[in-house]
Design an enzyme around this catalytic site. Structure first.
Site, PDB file in Angstrom:
ATOM      1  N   ARG A 117     -49.027   1.759  13.861  1.00  0.00           N
ATOM      2  CA  ARG A 117     -47.667   1.470  13.001  1.00  0.00           C
ATOM      3  C   ARG A 117     -46.440   1.207  14.118  1.00  0.00           C
ATOM      4  NH1 ARG A 117     -46.558   3.121   6.864  1.00  0.00           N
ATOM      5  NH2 ARG A 117     -46.373   0.909   6.111  1.00  0.00           N
TER       6      ARG A 117
ATOM      7  N   SER B  64     -38.417  11.442   1.081  1.00  0.00           N
ATOM      8  CA  SER B  64     -39.449  11.009   0.456  1.00  0.00           C
ATOM      9  C   SER B  64     -39.299  11.555  -1.038  1.00  0.00           C
ATOM     10  CB  SER B  64     -40.637  11.904   0.983  1.00  0.00           C
ATOM     11  OG  SER B  64     -41.115  11.437   2.275  1.00  0.00           O
TER      12      SER B  64
ATOM     13  N   LEU C 117     -33.851   2.571  -2.896  1.00  0.00           N
ATOM     14  CA  LEU C 117     -33.939   1.183  -2.475  1.00  0.00           C
ATOM     15  C   LEU C 117     -35.088   0.492  -3.336  1.00  0.00           C
ATOM     16  CD1 LEU C 117     -36.556   0.374  -0.343  1.00  0.00           C
ATOM     17  CD2 LEU C 117     -34.963   1.575   1.037  1.00  0.00           C
ATOM     18  N   ALA C 118     -35.209  -1.144  -3.637  1.00  0.00           N
ATOM     19  CA  ALA C 118     -36.404  -1.442  -4.052  1.00  0.00           C
ATOM     20  C   ALA C 118     -36.746  -2.479  -3.073  1.00  0.00           C
ATOM     21  CB  ALA C 118     -35.930  -2.226  -5.363  1.00  0.00           C
TER      22      ALA C 118
ATOM     23  N   LEU D  98     -37.015  11.219  -9.792  1.00  0.00           N
ATOM     24  CA  LEU D  98     -38.188  10.917 -10.778  1.00  0.00           C
ATOM     25  C   LEU D  98     -37.756  10.159 -12.106  1.00  0.00           C
ATOM     26  CD1 LEU D  98     -40.327  14.256 -10.430  1.00  0.00           C
ATOM     27  CD2 LEU D  98     -40.472  12.173  -9.032  1.00  0.00           C
TER      28      LEU D  98
ATOM     29  N   ALA E 245     -35.041   8.760 -12.723  1.00  0.00           N
ATOM     30  CA  ALA E 245     -34.440   7.301 -12.583  1.00  0.00           C
ATOM     31  C   ALA E 245     -35.684   6.320 -12.240  1.00  0.00           C
ATOM     32  CB  ALA E 245     -33.787   7.050 -11.204  1.00  0.00           C
TER      33      ALA E 245
ATOM     34  N   CYS F 275     -44.672   3.500  -6.290  1.00  0.00           N
ATOM     35  CA  CYS F 275     -43.729   4.581  -6.923  1.00  0.00           C
ATOM     36  C   CYS F 275     -43.632   4.699  -8.353  1.00  0.00           C
ATOM     37  CB  CYS F 275     -42.498   4.508  -6.144  1.00  0.00           C
ATOM     38  SG  CYS F 275     -42.429   4.712  -4.441  1.00  0.00           S
TER      39      CYS F 275
ATOM     40  N   GLN G  64     -45.658   4.316 -11.052  1.00  0.00           N
ATOM     41  CA  GLN G  64     -46.693   5.138 -11.552  1.00  0.00           C
ATOM     42  C   GLN G  64     -46.733   6.506 -11.042  1.00  0.00           C
ATOM     43  OE1 GLN G  64     -50.426   3.193 -12.475  1.00  0.00           O
ATOM     44  NE2 GLN G  64     -51.288   4.935 -11.596  1.00  0.00           N
TER      45      GLN G  64
HETATM   46  P1  NAD Z   1     -45.348   4.632   3.852  1.00  0.00           P
HETATM   47  O1  NAD Z   1     -46.664   4.889   3.394  1.00  0.00           O
HETATM   48  O2  NAD Z   1     -44.932   3.254   3.937  1.00  0.00           O
HETATM   49  O3  NAD Z   1     -44.964   5.500   4.885  1.00  0.00           O
HETATM   50  C1  NAD Z   1     -45.148   6.593   5.222  1.00  0.00           C
HETATM   51  C2  NAD Z   1     -45.348   7.021   6.804  1.00  0.00           C
HETATM   52  O4  NAD Z   1     -45.568   8.539   7.066  1.00  0.00           O
HETATM   53  C3  NAD Z   1     -46.723   6.468   7.282  1.00  0.00           C
HETATM   54  O5  NAD Z   1     -46.545   5.350   8.198  1.00  0.00           O
HETATM   55  C4  NAD Z   1     -47.426   7.760   7.681  1.00  0.00           C
HETATM   56  O6  NAD Z   1     -48.438   7.369   8.905  1.00  0.00           O
HETATM   57  C5  NAD Z   1     -46.356   8.463   8.014  1.00  0.00           C
HETATM   58  N1  NAD Z   1     -46.597   9.879   8.143  1.00  0.00           N
HETATM   59  C6  NAD Z   1     -47.451  10.576   7.152  1.00  0.00           C
HETATM   60  N2  NAD Z   1     -47.414  11.890   7.431  1.00  0.00           N
HETATM   61  C7  NAD Z   1     -46.944  12.188   8.670  1.00  0.00           C
HETATM   62  C8  NAD Z   1     -47.045  13.224   9.562  1.00  0.00           C
HETATM   63  N3  NAD Z   1     -47.371  14.303   9.287  1.00  0.00           N
HETATM   64  N4  NAD Z   1     -46.293  12.890  10.638  1.00  0.00           N
HETATM   65  C9  NAD Z   1     -45.917  11.563  11.134  1.00  0.00           C
HETATM   66  N5  NAD Z   1     -46.021  10.515  10.287  1.00  0.00           N
HETATM   67  C10 NAD Z   1     -46.355  10.667   9.219  1.00  0.00           C
HETATM   68  O7  NAD Z   1     -44.377   5.135   2.608  1.00  0.00           O
HETATM   69  P2  NAD Z   1     -42.944   4.665   2.158  1.00  0.00           P
HETATM   70  O8  NAD Z   1     -43.312   3.584   1.261  1.00  0.00           O
HETATM   71  O9  NAD Z   1     -42.148   4.452   3.069  1.00  0.00           O
HETATM   72  O10 NAD Z   1     -42.807   5.920   1.200  1.00  0.00           O
HETATM   73  C11 NAD Z   1     -42.132   7.205   1.585  1.00  0.00           C
HETATM   74  C12 NAD Z   1     -41.725   7.997   0.678  1.00  0.00           C
HETATM   75  O11 NAD Z   1     -40.447   7.369  -0.099  1.00  0.00           O
HETATM   76  C13 NAD Z   1     -42.588   8.088  -0.614  1.00  0.00           C
HETATM   77  O12 NAD Z   1     -42.357   9.583  -1.035  1.00  0.00           O
HETATM   78  C14 NAD Z   1     -42.178   7.230  -1.665  1.00  0.00           C
HETATM   79  O13 NAD Z   1     -42.189   7.641  -2.982  1.00  0.00           O
HETATM   80  C15 NAD Z   1     -40.526   7.085  -1.289  1.00  0.00           C
HETATM   81  N6  NAD Z   1     -39.690   5.985  -1.845  1.00  0.00           N
HETATM   82  C16 NAD Z   1     -40.333   4.700  -1.492  1.00  0.00           C
HETATM   83  C17 NAD Z   1     -39.742   3.484  -1.510  1.00  0.00           C
HETATM   84  C18 NAD Z   1     -40.384   2.155  -1.426  1.00  0.00           C
HETATM   85  O14 NAD Z   1     -39.607   1.137  -1.931  1.00  0.00           O
HETATM   86  N7  NAD Z   1     -41.573   2.056  -0.819  1.00  0.00           N
HETATM   87  C19 NAD Z   1     -38.500   3.510  -2.252  1.00  0.00           C
HETATM   88  C20 NAD Z   1     -37.777   4.935  -2.516  1.00  0.00           C
HETATM   89  C21 NAD Z   1     -38.603   5.955  -2.384  1.00  0.00           C
HETATM   90  C1  UGA Z   2     -38.619   0.766  -7.526  1.00  0.00           C
HETATM   91  C2  UGA Z   2     -37.013   0.989  -8.124  1.00  0.00           C
HETATM   92  O1  UGA Z   2     -36.520  -0.210  -8.376  1.00  0.00           O
HETATM   93  C3  UGA Z   2     -36.076   1.658  -6.876  1.00  0.00           C
HETATM   94  O2  UGA Z   2     -35.114   1.959  -7.431  1.00  0.00           O
HETATM   95  C4  UGA Z   2     -36.850   2.671  -6.201  1.00  0.00           C
HETATM   96  O3  UGA Z   2     -36.171   3.365  -5.176  1.00  0.00           O
HETATM   97  C5  UGA Z   2     -38.489   2.579  -5.789  1.00  0.00           C
HETATM   98  O4  UGA Z   2     -38.998   2.101  -7.018  1.00  0.00           O
HETATM   99  C6  UGA Z   2     -39.088   3.637  -5.367  1.00  0.00           C
HETATM  100  O5  UGA Z   2     -38.908   4.724  -5.578  1.00  0.00           O
HETATM  101  O6  UGA Z   2     -40.173   3.429  -4.851  1.00  0.00           O
HETATM  102  P1  UGA Z   2     -39.730  -1.299  -6.277  1.00  0.00           P
HETATM  103  O7  UGA Z   2     -40.958  -0.632  -6.944  1.00  0.00           O
HETATM  104  O8  UGA Z   2     -39.804  -1.777  -4.832  1.00  0.00           O
HETATM  105  O9  UGA Z   2     -38.622  -0.115  -6.483  1.00  0.00           O
HETATM  106  O10 UGA Z   2     -39.585  -2.724  -6.980  1.00  0.00           O
HETATM  107  P2  UGA Z   2     -38.692  -3.039  -8.404  1.00  0.00           P
HETATM  108  O11 UGA Z   2     -38.117  -3.950  -8.461  1.00  0.00           O
HETATM  109  O12 UGA Z   2     -38.495  -1.830  -9.220  1.00  0.00           O
HETATM  110  O13 UGA Z   2     -40.298  -3.775  -9.141  1.00  0.00           O
HETATM  111  C7  UGA Z   2     -41.364  -2.658  -9.534  1.00  0.00           C
HETATM  112  C8  UGA Z   2     -42.478  -3.391 -10.418  1.00  0.00           C
HETATM  113  O14 UGA Z   2     -41.785  -3.866 -11.468  1.00  0.00           O
HETATM  114  C9  UGA Z   2     -42.536  -4.691  -9.768  1.00  0.00           C
HETATM  115  O15 UGA Z   2     -44.226  -5.153  -9.830  1.00  0.00           O
HETATM  116  C10 UGA Z   2     -41.861  -5.856 -10.592  1.00  0.00           C
HETATM  117  O16 UGA Z   2     -42.335  -6.943 -10.378  1.00  0.00           O
HETATM  118  C11 UGA Z   2     -41.778  -5.101 -12.045  1.00  0.00           C
HETATM  119  N1  UGA Z   2     -40.772  -5.523 -12.675  1.00  0.00           N
HETATM  120  C12 UGA Z   2     -39.296  -5.272 -12.395  1.00  0.00           C
HETATM  121  C13 UGA Z   2     -41.017  -6.106 -13.958  1.00  0.00           C
HETATM  122  O17 UGA Z   2     -42.255  -6.647 -14.189  1.00  0.00           O
HETATM  123  N2  UGA Z   2     -39.901  -6.416 -14.869  1.00  0.00           N
HETATM  124  C14 UGA Z   2     -38.715  -6.287 -14.388  1.00  0.00           C
HETATM  125  O18 UGA Z   2     -37.712  -6.760 -15.281  1.00  0.00           O
HETATM  126  C15 UGA Z   2     -38.382  -5.726 -13.297  1.00  0.00           C
END
Ligand code: NAD
Ligand code: UGA
Length: 450
Positions: free
Chosen positions: A37, A126, A158-159, A216, A218, A271, A273
Site C-alpha cells: 500500500r 478511526s 468525510l464521505a 457512531l 451520526a 462504515c 453497517q
Molecule cells: P482502510 O482499511 O482503508 O485503512 C486502514 C489501514 O491501516 C490499512 O492500510 C492497514 O494496513 C493499516 N493498519 C492496520 N493496522 C495497522 C498497524 N498496526 N500498523 C500500521 N498500519 C496498520 O480503512 P479506512 O477506510 O481508511 O478507515 C479507517 C478508519 O476510519 C475506520 O475506523 C473507519 O471506520 C473510519 N472512517 C472511514 C471512512 C471512510 O470513508 N472510509 C470515513 C470516516 C471514518
Molecule cells: C458515510 C458518511 O456519509 C460519512 O459522513 C462518514 O464519515 C462515513 O460514512 C464513514 O464513517 O465511513 P460513505 O459511506 O463514504 O460516508 O458514503 P455515503 O455518501 O454516506 O453513502 C453510503 C451509502 O449510502 C452508499 O452506498 C450510497 O449509495 C448510499 N446512499 C446514500 C443511498 O442509498 N441514498 C442516499 O440518499 C445517500
C-alpha cells in the site's frame, strides 16, 4: 510540528494530504504495515481513487508529506500521532458480528508505547467504540517509562467520492478531550492545525466520550434515513406511487431536508453497517435491549432492500434467470470511488449467481480482481468482467444498474436495446435513468419504488 499518521487507507491518505496541503510548515509522515500500500501511494497508481486526490498528492508528496513503512522512526519523530487504522466488525468470539475488532487499535497503542521516547498527543481518527480512548490511555500508561500522553478523539466525517471537498470545507470538525488542563492544551494544539483552513465556529470540542459516541450516532442517523426511504420505496412499488416524488415532497420540509433521501438498492460502504452494529452492541452491553433492537432494524431493512431487488429481477424474468446473461452496471458502493467494501452490488450479484445467471460486470474504477474477490464463493464461469458498459449489455436479457456512475446516464440505450433479446429489461437500482424514455425504446424499465 511533526505529525505521523498510522494507517495509509482511505481516511489516513486523504486526511493527511489535506493537512499537508493546508499546513505547508507541518511535516507529515503516513506509515502503514502494508508495504504494498505504501509503495502504491509512492507510485503513479494511488491505491485510493478519489476525485481531486491525485493532484494534491502530486503537490505535497516529497514536500511535507512522506509515505513510509518505518513506523518506529515516524513515531519517535512525531509530536502528534493520528491513528487511522481499520476497525472492522469482529468475526469471532465475544461480540462476533457486532462489536468492533480493536486488535489493530490495540497493536498501534502498544507500538507507540514501545517506540515513543517523548510526550505525544495521540489522536483517534478511526471510528471506535465509546471509551476506547480510555483503553489506549491504560495501555500507554502501563508500558511507557513515565512518558505522558494525551489521547484525543477526532472522528472523521468525510464521505468517499466527495472526500476532498468534505475535508477542505467540513460541516464541522469534532475534537474530544479530557477536561483537564493537559487535555485542554492538547485539544487546543489539534484545533490550531484545523484552524489553518476551517472557520473556528465549525470546530466543536466535547468530552472524549461524547465525541466517540457522536461519530457512531451520526452514521446511524444517516443510515436510518436511507432505510426509512427504502422502506417507503416498497410501499410505492405496491401502490404505484413514485418514491422520487415522495422524497422530493418530504424533503421540502425544512425540518426534514432534501439530503440522504435517495432510494436505492441499499447502503453500502465500510462504515454504516459496522458502526450501527457497534452501537447495537454498546446498547446491549448496557442492558438497553429495546434501543439495540431499534437500531439493528436499520441494518435488517437494508438487507431486505438488497434481497427485494434481486428477487424482483428473477420474478420479472419469468421466475428464472438460469443461464441468462445479466449486465451489471457498477460494482462500487457509490459513484466516484473504487471502494467495494459492503457494496450492495455484492449481495445482488451473489443472489443472481446463486440462481445460475450469467453475469457480465462493468465498473469504470473497480478492478477485476476486486470484483472477483468479492464474488469468490459464488464465482464460476458464469462471471465475466466487461471493459465497457456496451460490452456488458451486449446480448443480455436484463441490465441491472447498481452504482450511480454519471457515465451510465449518457449511454446510447437505443444501440444497447438493439443488441438484447426481447423482452429486454432494465432495473435501475439507483433511480438515475429516464425510465419513460427507456420504455419508449421498448424496454421493460423499472427503478426502486418506481
Ligand atoms: P482502510 O482499511 O482503508 O485503512 C486502514 C489501514 O491501516 C490499512 O492500510 C492497514 O494496513 C493499516 N493498519 C492496520 N493496522 C495497522 C498497524 N498496526 N500498523 C500500521 N498500519 C496498520 O480503512 P479506512 O477506510 O481508511 O478507515 C479507517 C478508519 O476510519 C475506520 O475506523 C473507519 O471506520 C473510519 N472512517 C472511514 C471512512 C471512510 O470513508 N472510509 C470515513 C470516516 C471514518
Ligand atoms: C458515510 C458518511 O456519509 C460519512 O459522513 C462518514 O464519515 C462515513 O460514512 C464513514 O464513517 O465511513 P460513505 O459511506 O463514504 O460516508 O458514503 P455515503 O455518501 O454516506 O453513502 C453510503 C451509502 O449510502 C452508499 O452506498 C450510497 O449509495 C448510499 N446512499 C446514500 C443511498 O442509498 N441514498 C442516499 O440518499 C445517500
Amino acid at each position: 510540528m511533526n505529525i505521523c499518521c498510522i494507517g495509509a487507507g482511505y481516511v489516513g491518505g486523504t486526511t493527511m494530504a489535506i493537512i499537508a496541503q493546508r499546513c505547508p510548515r507541518v511535516q507529515t509522515t503516513i506509515v502503514d504495515m502494508n508495504a504494498a500500500r505504501i509503495a502504491a501511494w509512492n507510485s503513479d497508481a494511488l491505491p485510493v481513487y478519489e476525485p481531486g486526490l491525485e493532484e494534491i498528492i502530486r503537490e505535497v508528496r516529497g514536500r511535507n508529506l512522506i509515505f513510509s513503512t518505518d513506523i518506529a522512526g515516524a513515531i519517535k519523530r512525531a509530536d502528534l500521532i493520528f491513528v487511522c487504522v481499520n476497525t472492522p466488525t469482529k468475526t469471532y468470539g465475544l461480540g462476533a458480528g457486532r462489536a468492533a475488532d480493536l486488535r489493530y487499535i490495540e497493536s498501534v497503542a502498544r507500538t507507540i508505547a514501545e517506540h515513543a521516547g517523548s510526550p505525544k498527543i495521540i489522536v483517534e481518527k478511526s471510528t471506535i467504540p465509546v471509551k476506547t480512548a480510555e483503553s489506549i490511555s491504560a495501555i500507554l500508561a502501563a508500558n511507557t517509562r513515565g512518558i505522558r500522553f494525551q489521547v484525543l478523539s477526532n472522528p472523521e466525517f468525510l464521505a468517499e467520492g466527495t472526500a476532498i471537498g468534505d475535508l477542505q470545507n467540513p460541516d464541522r470538525v469534532l475534537i474530544g478531550g479530557e477536561r483537564t488542563p493537559e487535555g485542554e492544551a492538547a485539544v487546543k494544539t489539534l484545533a490550531e492545525i484545523y484552524a489553518s483552513w476551517v472557520p473556528r465556529e465549525r470546530i466543536i470540542t466535547t468530552s472524549l466520550w461524547s465525541s466517540e459516541l457522536s461519530k457512531l450516532v451520526a452514521n446511524a442517523f444517516l443510515a436510518q434515513r436511507i432505510s426509512s426511504i427504502n422502506a417507503i420505496s416498497a410501499v410505492c412499488e405496491a401502490t404505484g406511487a413514485d418514491i422520487d416524488e415522495v422524497a422530493h415532497v418530504i424533503g421540502r420540509d425544512s425540518r426534514i431536508g432534501p439530503k440522504f433521501l435517495k432510494a436505492s438498492i441499499g447502503f453500502g460502504g465500510s462504515c454504516f453497517q459496522k458502526d450501527i452494529l457497534n452501537l447495537v452492541y454498546l446498547c446491549d452491553h448496557f442492558g438497553l435491549s429495546e434501543v439495540a433492537a431499534y437500531w439493528e432494524h436499520v441494518v435488517r431493512m437494508n438487507d431486505h432492500q438488497k434481497k427485494r431487488f434481486s428477487t424482483r429481477i428473477v420474478k420479472a424474468l419469468f421466475n428464472t434467470v438460469a443461464e441468462k446473461k445479466i449486465a451489471i452496471l457498477g460494482f462500487a458502493f457509490k459513484k466516484n470511488t473504487n471502494d467495494v467494501r459492503e457494496s450492495p452490488a455484492i449481495a445482488v450479484c451473489r443472489d443472481l449467481l446463486a440462481e445460475h445467471a450469467r453475469l457480465s460486470v462493468y465498473d469504470p474504477k473497480v478492478t477485476p480482481e476486486d470484483i472477483r474477490r468479492e464474488l469468490a464463493d459464488a464465482a464460476d464461469s458464469r462471471l465475466t468482467i466487461a471493459r465497457t458498459a456496451y460490452e456488458a449489455c451486449e446480448g443480455a436479457h436484463a441490465i441491472a444498474l447498481l452504482t450511480e456512475w454519471d457515465e451510465f446516464k449518457a449511454l446510447d440505450f437505443a444501440r444497447i436495446f438493439a443488441s438484447m433479446p426481447k423482452p429486454a429489461f432494465v432495473f435501475d437500482g439507483r433511480n438515475i435513468l429516464d425510465l419513460p424514455k427507456l420504455r419508449t425504446l421498448g424496454f421493460q424499465a423499472s427503478g426502486i419504488g418506481r
